[in-house]
Design an enzyme around this catalytic site. Structure first.
Site, short mmCIF file in Angstrom:
data_model
loop_
_atom_site.label_atom_id
_atom_site.label_comp_id
_atom_site.label_asym_id
_atom_site.label_seq_id
_atom_site.Cartn_x
_atom_site.Cartn_y
_atom_site.Cartn_z
N HIS A 92 -10.18 -3.19 9.44
CA HIS A 92 -9.93 -3.04 8.00
C HIS A 92 -10.39 -4.26 7.20
O HIS A 92 -10.62 -4.14 5.99
CB HIS A 92 -8.44 -2.88 7.75
CG HIS A 92 -7.97 -1.46 7.74
ND1 HIS A 92 -8.58 -0.47 7.01
CD2 HIS A 92 -6.90 -0.87 8.36
CE1 HIS A 92 -7.92 0.67 7.18
NE2 HIS A 92 -6.91 0.46 8.00
N GLU A 101 0.82 -1.20 0.00
CA GLU A 101 0.00 0.00 0.00
C GLU A 101 0.87 1.26 0.00
O GLU A 101 1.86 1.32 0.73
CB GLU A 101 -0.92 0.00 1.23
CG GLU A 101 -2.01 1.04 1.14
CD GLU A 101 -2.93 1.01 2.36
OE1 GLU A 101 -4.13 1.30 2.20
OE2 GLU A 101 -2.46 0.69 3.45
N HIS A 149 -7.61 -1.85 14.99
CA HIS A 149 -7.62 -1.05 13.76
C HIS A 149 -7.49 -1.95 12.53
O HIS A 149 -8.25 -1.83 11.57
CB HIS A 149 -6.47 -0.05 13.83
CG HIS A 149 -6.34 0.85 12.64
ND1 HIS A 149 -6.79 2.15 12.63
CD2 HIS A 149 -5.80 0.64 11.41
CE1 HIS A 149 -6.54 2.70 11.46
NE2 HIS A 149 -5.93 1.81 10.70
N GLU A 150 -6.51 -2.84 12.56
CA GLU A 150 -6.24 -3.67 11.38
C GLU A 150 -7.33 -4.70 11.14
O GLU A 150 -7.68 -4.98 9.99
CB GLU A 150 -4.88 -4.36 11.52
CG GLU A 150 -3.70 -3.42 11.72
CD GLU A 150 -3.58 -2.36 10.64
OE1 GLU A 150 -4.00 -2.61 9.49
OE2 GLU A 150 -3.08 -1.27 10.96
N GLY A 169 4.28 0.06 12.65
CA GLY A 169 2.83 -0.04 12.58
C GLY A 169 2.41 -1.37 12.00
O GLY A 169 2.94 -2.42 12.37
N ALA A 170 1.45 -1.34 11.08
CA ALA A 170 0.89 -2.57 10.56
C ALA A 170 0.23 -2.32 9.22
O ALA A 170 -0.06 -1.18 8.85
CB ALA A 170 -0.14 -3.15 11.54
N MET A 171 -0.01 -3.40 8.47
CA MET A 171 -0.67 -3.33 7.17
C MET A 171 -1.73 -4.41 7.09
O MET A 171 -1.46 -5.57 7.35
CB MET A 171 0.36 -3.48 6.05
CG MET A 171 -0.24 -3.52 4.65
SD MET A 171 -1.22 -2.06 4.28
CE MET A 171 -2.44 -2.78 3.18
N GLU A 172 -2.96 -4.02 6.67
CA GLU A 172 -4.15 -4.84 6.81
C GLU A 172 -4.36 -5.88 5.73
O GLU A 172 -5.52 -6.26 5.47
CB GLU A 172 -5.38 -3.92 6.86
CG GLU A 172 -5.69 -3.18 5.56
CD GLU A 172 -5.10 -1.79 5.47
OE1 GLU A 172 -5.55 -1.00 4.63
OE2 GLU A 172 -4.17 -1.50 6.25
#
Length: 888
Positions: free
Chosen positions: A347, A174, A343-344, A307-310
């Site tokens: 998503h 992303e 949060h993730e 952080g993170a990626m969904e």
């Protein structure tokens, strides 16, 4: 995607004409955004570079990474559907070499194709000798590319497992980096299925979006992993993670949930596993559409990004944002893990199941995930008071949004760089705050009904904001589109000025609105449809909705102190007349938490805007001396820290620091140095916050105790409680000598977890000694540390009062430092180095440098940061003369 610690194109060789055309296109798009209501989603009218005459149906991709050379070989067959006759195939690719290409299908046989790559546009095209009629075809490609160090496309990480050196790979796609690994229709409207196979070393395990179907042994010590077909999804959700990994799993609502870690870290996965089970159950119930995939992996990696990626079915986290050591991690790590997890996982619905049509509606992903995460976290952990903390966090984005360089929640996106830049606090935090305001006005259950209808109607599809407004209007019967478009397509927010009078036993409340600005008066004269609650302290509140310049509300009695927006759900500032302010300030300590926090935040912002005097804020803050809430202390200390920073090098600083000490020291003394049995999480965190504030303003006793505890920690790490570990390490970093710095560096080198590594590195950026600061800056070029850490060091050193030192280092090493920046940080890295300054010369220096070395998209962020620096300089000139009178 969620980024922590720091959120802030390489230069393109565009001609002046192209730059002018781009600027004109952006201006035109902004004008159109503001003037026209957005239409519901249609594929044909969605923005993007790629033609809409061909769509991908399914990618069947095979990858062969070479970890020794940091390269990969790839091949794929893409089933495409031609929607209308065309003589060209265009998709996205960048930093990939095409080795062979062919097209096959009914009535055309197999045709070899010649690739044409446009590096500037990041496209791959094939010109066809004969027009291609509508129908299904197969596009076969062979290609090769790079495994990057920075988290763009496929990237590699080096880490330690005990004393052993390890290497693994992961992906980060992303917003527009799938094209660095696979030639794809890399725009969110082009949903397609993916079928992946990958060849990897025999000691590796691999994870992707879907469950592993089978493995087979290959010659040469390799094995082949075959993954199932994904649902149709946008390309940026594709994921591959591979290495010497371990997994622990559980089931919830028929879904296989896994936490994946590097070797030896599964004991720290238990908290995230239990949280994911709770969250999946909660979201299944809230959305009314069950999570649709067979498995959900939460993958903790020891680097890559903060952080993170969904990614659908395979969320990737920096391990510090997911793993919780049950013995060593402080409460903040547990809270971060749950919040980012929430949060993730949100998503998986907002973003994955239903995806924004184009990046101008990114807030439909990120604002909603942030809002939903706070809601879910508050449901499971009300003791954390996460909604109150969200109100405190809202203050920072409102300060950004109160300047001429802000932008709307929905903002035009015309280039890849602009798509990356859209991941900012306006998208996340303002989006979240607006949704909370809208939900409060519509009502929780009607709002939820509208969300469920939206999910059910648009699952596996794309939307615009208009689709959401339509669903909410139908569910609630209220004019959602009229109200919402003001807040999402206009930048900034209103100030509500409040005047009151009492006649015949009834209170008349006159509310007037104007755009609130911190830098200079707004010339646009914008107005909003404002839902606002009007009530009294301890009494009931009722909603008024007004859209004009002013309105009048009548209360049946003059009893009780008037309060506007008592729950603090409104995204606006409130300025009471003097009588109204005095009535609230006089009972500040007795006000509800939300009212107390809003009054404090609004007053400080009005001081910054030169609408009230600093003395008013000081009088109010002094009434908060025995404040029990962590979020309120955070807001108060942030404001006073701003004043302290403005006073750097000035005689007024001693007065500011004496005042901060007078507020914080008595409360800290009541809490004491050590944890107590039965103490709440909030009390433990407040102790550390106050100790840190006192150390920052130079309290000698607190600094001495922090250093003494660090000395004991070096001999016995268990001597410092998890709740105080961050304070102790930060004091060592800020106030330590060369020997202390060496001890921190040694611990950094030996650390086995990202949590510990980040803690030591962050403390080293705080060094007040310029010689030690130079050593930290040099670490930013270290190949031994991951890019997501090294890329944060230079701005952090600058924030520790070494702006010019950090700037000289950043510009001298620009090429090397820029290689470590992810797509979202390409334009913000250099401006971030001066972002804490209040010296206008730093703004001018930075703007000139960015203009000389970067393209037009980078100028936007440079102008935002420069405006913030100049605004801070103006506040310094205005506020410091008030300090002596206010703090005498």
């Amino acid at each position: 995607m969620r980024r922590t610690w720091r959120r802030h194109e390489k230069r393109t060789d565009m001609t002046l004409l192209k730059q002018l055309r781009l600027a004109a296109a952006i201006a035109l798009a902004c004008t159109a955004f503001a003037a026209n209501a957005e239409a519901p989603y249609t594929f044909a009218t969605t923005p993007g570079k790629l033609p809409k005459d061909i769509v991908p149906v399914q990618y069947a991709a095979h990858l062969i990474p070479d970890l020794a050379a940091n390269t990969f070989l790839g091949s794929q067959t893409v089933e495409i559907e031609v929607l209308k006759t065309t003589s060209r195939i265009m998709l996205n690719a960048v930093d990939i070499e095409i080795d062979a290409a062919s097209l096959s299908g009914k009535n055309i046989g197999a045709i070899k194709l010649a690739p044409l790559i446009d590096k500037e546009q990041e496209t791959l095209s094939f010109a066809l000798a004969q027009p291609l009629a509508p129908g299904r075809y197969n596009l076969a490609l062979k290609f090769h590319g790079l495994i990057n160090r920075e988290a763009r496309g496929m990237f590699h990480m080096k880490y330690k497992a005990g004393s052993a050196a390890r290497t693994m790979i992961a992906t980060n796609m992303e917003p527009t980096d799938t094209r660095r690994l696979l030639p794809t229709w890399d725009e969110p409207a082009f949903r397609a299925a993916f079928k992946l196979t990958v060849d990897l070393p025999s000691n590796f395990k691999a994870y992707s979006n879907t469950p592993l179907e089978r493995q087979e042994k290959l010659d040469g010590g390799l094995q082949r992993f075959h993954f199932g077909v994904t649902p149709k999804m946008p390309s940026y959700l594709f994921v591959l993670v591979a290495g010497q990994l371990e997994r622990v799993s559980a089931r919830q609502d028929g879904v296989d949930i896994g936490i994946v870690t590097t070797e030896g870290k599964l004991p720290s996965a238990a908290y995230a596993l239990a949280a994911t089970k709770d969250l999946l159950r909660y979201y299944n119930n809230y959305f009314g559409v069950p999570y649709p995939l067979a498995k959900l992996d939460q993958i903790a990696i020891p680097g890559g990004f903060n952080g993170a990626m969904e990614n659908w079915g395979g969320i990737v986290y920096n391990e510090s944002t997911l793993l919780v050591d049950p013995q060593k991690s402080p409460d903040s790590v547990r809270q971060t893990s749950f919040g980012i997890n929430a949060h993730e996982v949100a998503h998986q619905w907002f973003g994955n199941l239903v995806t924004m049509g184009w990046w101008d509606n990114l807030w439909l992903n990120e604002g909603f995930a942030s809002w939903m995460a706070a809601k879910a976290t508050d449901h499971f952990h009300p003791e954390w008071r996460v909604q109150l903390a969200a109100l405190a966090n809202r203050e920072s984005v409102m300060n950004l949004d109160a300047r001429k360089t802000t932008h709307p929640i929905q903002t035009p996106v015309l280039t890849e760089a602009q798509a990356a830049d859209a991941f900012d606090d306006i998208t996340y935090t303002k989006g979240q705050a607006f949704l909370r305001m809208l939900e409060a006005y519509l009502g929780e259950e009607p709002f939820r009904k509208g969300i469920r209808a939206y999910m059910a109607k648009h699952q596996y599809g794309n939307t615009t904001s208009a689709d959401l407004w339509a669903a909410l209007e139908k569910a609630t019967g209220k004019p959602v589109e009229k109200l919402a478009s003001d807040w999402t397509t206009q930048p900034g927010f209103p100030l509500l000025k409040v005047e009151q009078s009492c006649t015949d036993g009834k209170r008349r409340v006159t509310l007037s609105q104007e755009q609130f600005r911190l830098d200079e008066p707004a010339v646009e004269k914008r107005l909003w449809n404002v839902p606002v609650q009007v009530g009294t302290v301890g009494g009931k509140a009722s909603y008024a909705l007004f859209s004009g310049a002013s309105t009048t509300v009548t209360q049946p009695s003059c009893e009780g102190a008037l309060v506007i927006d008592p729950a603090s759900v409104g995204y606006f500032r409130v300025q009471y007349d003097q009588a109204g302010f005095d009535a609230l300030a006089g009972q500040a300590a007795k006000l509800p938490d939300t009212t107390r926090l809003k009054l404090l935040g609004d007053t400080w912002s009005l001081v910054q805007a030169d609408r009230v005097q600093l003395a008013s804020y000081v009088t109010l803050a002094s009434a908060y001396a025995d404040e029990p809430r962590l979020a309120v202390w955070n807001a108060m200390l942030d404001s006073l820290s701003t004043l302290d920073n403005l006073a750097e090098g000035e005689p007024e600083r001693a007065l500011v620091r004496r005042y901060i000490t007078s507020l914080a020291a008595p409360k800290f003394a009541r809490l004491g140095w050590d944890d107590k049995p039965g103490e709440s999480t909030e009390e433990r965190q407040l102790r550390a916050l106050l100790a840190g504030a006192l150390a920052k303003v130079g309290d000698p006793a607190v600094i001495a105790e922090g250093r003494a505890r660090f000395a004991r920690f070096l001999k016995d790490p268990a001597s410092v409680s998890p709740s105080m570990i961050d304070f102790v390490i930060r004091v060592a970093g800020r106030h330590g000598d060369a020997a202390t710095y060496d001890a921190l560096a040694s611990r950094l080198a030996q650390s086995q977890t990202v949590e510990e590594r980040n803690r030591y590195a962050r403390s080293m950026t705080l060094a007040s000694d310029p010689a030690l600061a130079r050593r930290t800056l040099a670490m930013a070029l270290s190949p031994e540390l991951p890019p997501q850490l090294t890329s944060t060091l230079v701005p952090a050193v600058a924030r520790a009062q070494h702006v010019e030192l950090a700037w000289a280092f950043a510009t001298a090493n620009r090429a090397a430092l820029m290689k470590d920046q992810e797509s979202g940080d390409q334009n913000s890295f250099l401006p971030s180095v001066v972002s804490s300054s209040s010296n206008p010369a730093h703004a001018e220096m930075m703007e000139a440098y960015v203009k000389q070395h970067f393209g037009p998209d980078a100028q936007v962020e440079a102008q935002r940061v420069a405006n913030a620096v100049r605004t801070r300089a103006a506040q310094k000139a205005r506020l410091l003369p008030q300090v002596r009178a206010a703090l005498k």
